[in-house]
Structures are given as C-alpha cells and as structure tokens.
Design an enzyme around this catalytic site. Structure first.
Site, PDB file in Angstrom:
ATOM      1  N   VAL A  28     -11.968  -0.550   6.117  1.00 25.08           N
ATOM      2  CA  VAL A  28     -10.878  -1.050   6.956  1.00 25.08           C
ATOM      3  C   VAL A  28      -9.592  -0.884   6.160  1.00 25.08           C
ATOM      4  O   VAL A  28      -9.307  -1.667   5.255  1.00 25.08           O
ATOM      5  CB  VAL A  28     -11.139  -2.518   7.330  1.00 25.08           C
ATOM      6  CG1 VAL A  28      -9.923  -3.132   8.007  1.00 25.08           C
ATOM      7  CG2 VAL A  28     -12.357  -2.590   8.234  1.00 25.08           C
ATOM      8  N   CYS A  46       0.820  -1.215   0.000  1.00 26.84           N
ATOM      9  CA  CYS A  46       0.000   0.000   0.000  1.00 26.84           C
ATOM     10  C   CYS A  46       0.856   1.268   0.000  1.00 26.84           C
ATOM     11  O   CYS A  46       1.701   1.451   0.878  1.00 26.84           O
ATOM     12  CB  CYS A  46      -0.878  -0.034   1.248  1.00 26.84           C
ATOM     13  SG  CYS A  46      -1.700   1.520   1.593  1.00 26.84           S
ATOM     14  N   TYR A  54      -5.470   5.371  -8.897  1.00 29.59           N
ATOM     15  CA  TYR A  54      -6.647   4.583  -8.497  1.00 29.59           C
ATOM     16  C   TYR A  54      -7.871   5.023  -9.296  1.00 29.59           C
ATOM     17  O   TYR A  54      -8.689   4.191  -9.709  1.00 29.59           O
ATOM     18  CB  TYR A  54      -6.916   4.738  -6.990  1.00 29.59           C
ATOM     19  CG  TYR A  54      -5.937   3.974  -6.135  1.00 29.59           C
ATOM     20  CD1 TYR A  54      -6.217   2.674  -5.705  1.00 29.59           C
ATOM     21  CD2 TYR A  54      -4.716   4.533  -5.767  1.00 29.59           C
ATOM     22  CE1 TYR A  54      -5.308   1.968  -4.931  1.00 29.59           C
ATOM     23  CE2 TYR A  54      -3.796   3.834  -5.001  1.00 29.59           C
ATOM     24  CZ  TYR A  54      -4.094   2.549  -4.590  1.00 29.59           C
ATOM     25  OH  TYR A  54      -3.190   1.851  -3.831  1.00 29.59           O
ATOM     26  N   GLU A 110      -4.875   7.793   9.201  1.00 26.36           N
ATOM     27  CA  GLU A 110      -4.659   8.714   8.071  1.00 26.36           C
ATOM     28  C   GLU A 110      -3.157   8.943   7.880  1.00 26.36           C
ATOM     29  O   GLU A 110      -2.500   9.625   8.674  1.00 26.36           O
ATOM     30  CB  GLU A 110      -5.386  10.041   8.342  1.00 26.36           C
ATOM     31  CG  GLU A 110      -5.160  11.110   7.285  1.00 26.36           C
ATOM     32  CD  GLU A 110      -5.292  10.595   5.865  1.00 26.36           C
ATOM     33  OE1 GLU A 110      -6.344  10.028   5.499  1.00 26.36           O
ATOM     34  OE2 GLU A 110      -4.318  10.748   5.099  1.00 26.36           O
ATOM     35  N   SER A 111      -2.638   8.382   6.800  1.00 22.82           N
ATOM     36  CA  SER A 111      -1.184   8.395   6.586  1.00 22.82           C
ATOM     37  C   SER A 111      -0.603   9.804   6.485  1.00 22.82           C
ATOM     38  O   SER A 111       0.517  10.054   6.936  1.00 22.82           O
ATOM     39  CB  SER A 111      -0.835   7.608   5.321  1.00 22.82           C
ATOM     40  OG  SER A 111      -1.389   8.237   4.173  1.00 22.82           O
TER      41      SER A 111
HETATM   42  N1  LIG Z   1      -6.560   8.020   3.473  1.00 23.34           N
HETATM   43  C1  LIG Z   1      -5.964   6.766   3.855  1.00 23.34           C
HETATM   44  C2  LIG Z   1      -6.106   5.751   2.741  1.00 23.34           C
HETATM   45  C3  LIG Z   1      -5.527   4.418   3.063  1.00 23.34           C
HETATM   46  C4  LIG Z   1      -5.995   3.334   2.059  1.00 23.34           C
HETATM   47  O1  LIG Z   1      -6.880   3.567   1.228  1.00 23.34           O
HETATM   48  N2  LIG Z   1      -5.379   2.127   2.126  1.00 23.34           N
HETATM   49  C5  LIG Z   1      -5.781   1.049   1.250  1.00 23.34           C
HETATM   50  C6  LIG Z   1      -4.618   0.198   0.836  1.00 23.34           C
HETATM   51  S1  LIG Z   1      -3.587   0.928  -0.376  1.00 23.34           S
HETATM   52  C7  LIG Z   1      -6.725   0.101   1.970  1.00 23.34           C
HETATM   53  O2  LIG Z   1      -6.419  -0.338   3.047  1.00 23.34           O
HETATM   54  N3  LIG Z   1      -7.861  -0.221   1.322  1.00 23.34           N
HETATM   55  C8  LIG Z   1      -8.821  -1.141   1.807  1.00 23.34           C
HETATM   56  C9  LIG Z   1     -10.239  -0.709   1.484  1.00 23.34           C
HETATM   57  O3  LIG Z   1     -10.439   0.442   1.067  1.00 23.34           O
HETATM   58  O4  LIG Z   1     -11.129  -1.526   1.658  1.00 23.34           O
HETATM   59  C10 LIG Z   1      -4.508   7.024   4.200  1.00 23.34           C
HETATM   60  O5  LIG Z   1      -3.830   7.721   3.441  1.00 23.34           O
HETATM   61  O6  LIG Z   1      -4.062   6.543   5.235  1.00 23.34           O
END
Ligand SMILES: N[C@@H](CCC(=O)N[C@@H](CS)C(=O)NCC(=O)O)C(=O)O
Length: 324
Positions: A131, A63, A195, A148-149
């Site tokens: 999640v 990720c 994406y 939130e990264s």
């Molecule tokens: N805004 C969040 C986005 C994190 C995110 O979308 N992570 C993805 C992996 S690249 C995820 O876990 N997706 C699972 C889902 O949306 O069900 C951040 O930047 O921390």
C-alpha cells in the site's frame, strides 16, 4: 507496516532475508493513464479523460515518489484542478494513516477513511500487494488510476494542457532517450539507492549500494559544473526526479540511511542546484521538512527502534544559489 493479501491487511516488514540482505522494491499495480481525450495510455484501460476537479492525489509529504507528483501539480498549474489529501508522517503497524496533525496531514478529505489501505480496497476489494503513495484517484469512477509516480508525472506533464493552457514540457520528445538514460542511473543508484543502502541487512548489500550511490553523486557534480540542468539549459523531469532525493539527503539519508561519505552541502554544484530548484515558484510549498524528518526516523523500526528523531543542523535552502 505491511501489505494487503486478498484485501486483508498483513503486518509484515520488508523481507530482505530472501534476497540476501538486499532491499527489493515491488512494482506498482495500477497503471492506467489520464489522457486529454480519454483514450488509453501506454498501459491500462481507457476512460480517464482529463477534467478539472475529477482527480485526487493521495500523497505523503515525506515520500520522495509522492513529492514528484506534488511538484508537477504545482509546476503545471494544476492546484485548482486536482485536489490533494496528505497522510500522517508516522507509518506504523497499519501503514499510512489519515490521522491529522497541525503540520499538513489533512486526513482523507474525500471519504473520511482511516488508512491508505482502505483506498486500495475501495478500488479493488481483493487487492494484494503493498500500500504505497502516491495514489492518483478518480472521483467519478471511484477507483485508482495509477499508483506509479513516474507515470503520474508524465500524465500531469501534458494531459491537462488544454484545460490549464500551461504547455511547459518536462518530457520533450527530442530528449526522451537521453532523459531515460539519466533517469535509469539516478533511479537505481540514488532515488532507490538510498533505500538500498538504508534497508540493507548485510554489509555486502550495504557496500553494493553505497559505493555506486556516491559514484553517481560525483558524476552529477561534474555534470552540473558544465550544464545548468541535467539535460542542458532547460529543466526536464530528470531534474525533478533527482531533486526529491537531494532535498532529503542531509536531513535524512545522510544519517538515517547511512549515506554518509559526504553531505549534499559538500558538493558545491549539487548544493547550488538543489537551492535553485527549491526556490522556483511553487516548489517550496511542496517541501515539508517536518514530515520528512519525522517520517523516516519514527517509522522505520528496523533501522531506528527507539524512534529518536535527531537534532539536525539548520540548513538554509533559501540562501542565494548564485547560479545563472
Ligand atoms: N514505485 C512507486 C513507489 C512508491 C513508494 O514506495 N512509496 C512509499 C513511500 S516513500 C510507500 O508508500 N511505502 C509503503 C510500503 O512500501 O509499505 C512510485 O514511484 O510511485
């Protein structure tokens, strides 16, 4: 994959029908901040003081958002202070799992839980929402500090400086407005743009994503012909936020997300810049190409229903970058 509704797992793919074929990312919900003295940050509640050994990151090596946090953990000398669990690259019906593999998936090293959704319901049994990783976990209060990264990397940038003695600053006060401006374009058209291109379910939605994406790569290529890094002579968070998308570009986004006007290696400045950042101390260890390539091709059933993982060219990220 799916999401939690009132703490219960619901099997659901991203819904692009209600948005005209466009991929829309939902906002993160845990927005607390670790601070040096435990006072509240820009959002959330207080009580999350920086302490060695107290916090844990749940990440996926695949990720790009989680990858940012691993890079900051490495750059800021936090590997002995913040522990990590890495999920398995395959994200299927039950979302991210703590299955292990021999290539870096560690399992849940804190609680031995089976899925990332168990971490969310441990923090909040009624949680509703996606999640996602990264998850910054507080072992003392047994809750999620933040998912939130963009905010986690700003905490790691300074909150632990008194503990580590590392005062490198990737979010310098004088450049904040300029960094935000660059971040905004890169987030919308590149970090998230790949994406939007890949998950589009109409030609219109795809076209609306892929053209701005390559316009931004052209703009960055020109910018890097004049400046060593995005903001000039010193590295900032803007560079690291860009890096995690660039390092995935040729192995994954070019083919899998149909970002195929050019490859990264076709842009001399961006390609040299990516190699330079990859070769910086501690960074290479945060990049797991096995998990990156496996995750996207194997997990996105709507894009690649037969889960065939392509035979990719060998890309030499360790080649001399020639940048000075
Ligand atoms: N805004 C969040 C986005 C994190 C995110 O979308 N992570 C993805 C992996 S690249 C995820 O876990 N997706 C699972 C889902 O949306 O069900 C951040 O930047 O921390």
């Amino acid at each position: 994959m799916g999401l939690l509704v009132d703490g219960k797992w619901v099997d659901q793919w991203y819904d692009t029908k209600s948005s005209g074929g466009k991929f829309v990312r939902s906002a993160s919900q845990f927005r607390n901040w670790i601070t040096a003295d435990g006072s509240a940050g820009p959002s959330g509640i207080d009580g999350f003081q920086a302490e060695s050994g107290r916090y844990h990151l749940y990440v996926s090596y695949a990720c790009p958002w989680a990858h940012r946090t691993l890079i900051f953990r490495a750059l800021k000398g936090l590997t002995d202070h913040i522990t990590v669990s890495a999920v398995h690259p395959d994200m299927l019906d039950q979302g991210w799992t703590f299955e292990t593999d021999d290539k870096g998936a560690t399992g849940d090293t804190l609680y031995g839980l089976s899925h990332a959704h168990n971490i969310y319901t441990k923090a909040d049994p009624t949680y509703s929402g996606r999640v996602t990783v990264p998850i910054l976990w507080d072992k003392q209060r047994e809750t999620i500090v933040s998912n939130e990264s963009a905010e986690i990397i700003r905490m790691l940038n300074s909150a632990f400086d008194g503990i580590t003695g590392n005062t490198d600053d990737y979010w310098p006060e004088a450049q904040r407005d300029a960094i935000e401006e660059v971040n905004a374009r890169i987030y919308d058209t590149l970090n998230n743009g790949v994406y939007k291109s890949g998950f589009a379910t109409t030609q219109e939605a795809y076209d609306a994503a892929v053209h701005p994406l390559f316009d931004t790569l052209d703009w960055l290529e020109a910018r890097l012909s004049e400046h060593r890094y995005l903001m000039g002579d010193t590295l900032t968070e803007a560079d690291w936020r860009l890096f995690t998308t660039l390092i995935r570009f040729d192995p994954v986004y070019h083919l899998h997300f149909k970002c195929n006007r050019n490859r990264l290696v076709d842009f001399p400045n961006l390609w040299g810049y990516t190699r330079e950042l990859y070769q910086m101390a501690g960074v290479r260890e945060t990049v797991n190409f096995d998990h990156i390539v496996r995750h996207y091709h194997y997990s996105h059933e709507s894009i690649n229903p037969h889960r065939i993982v392509p035979f990719n060219p060998v890309i030499d990220y360790d080649a001399p970058h020639g940048r000075a």
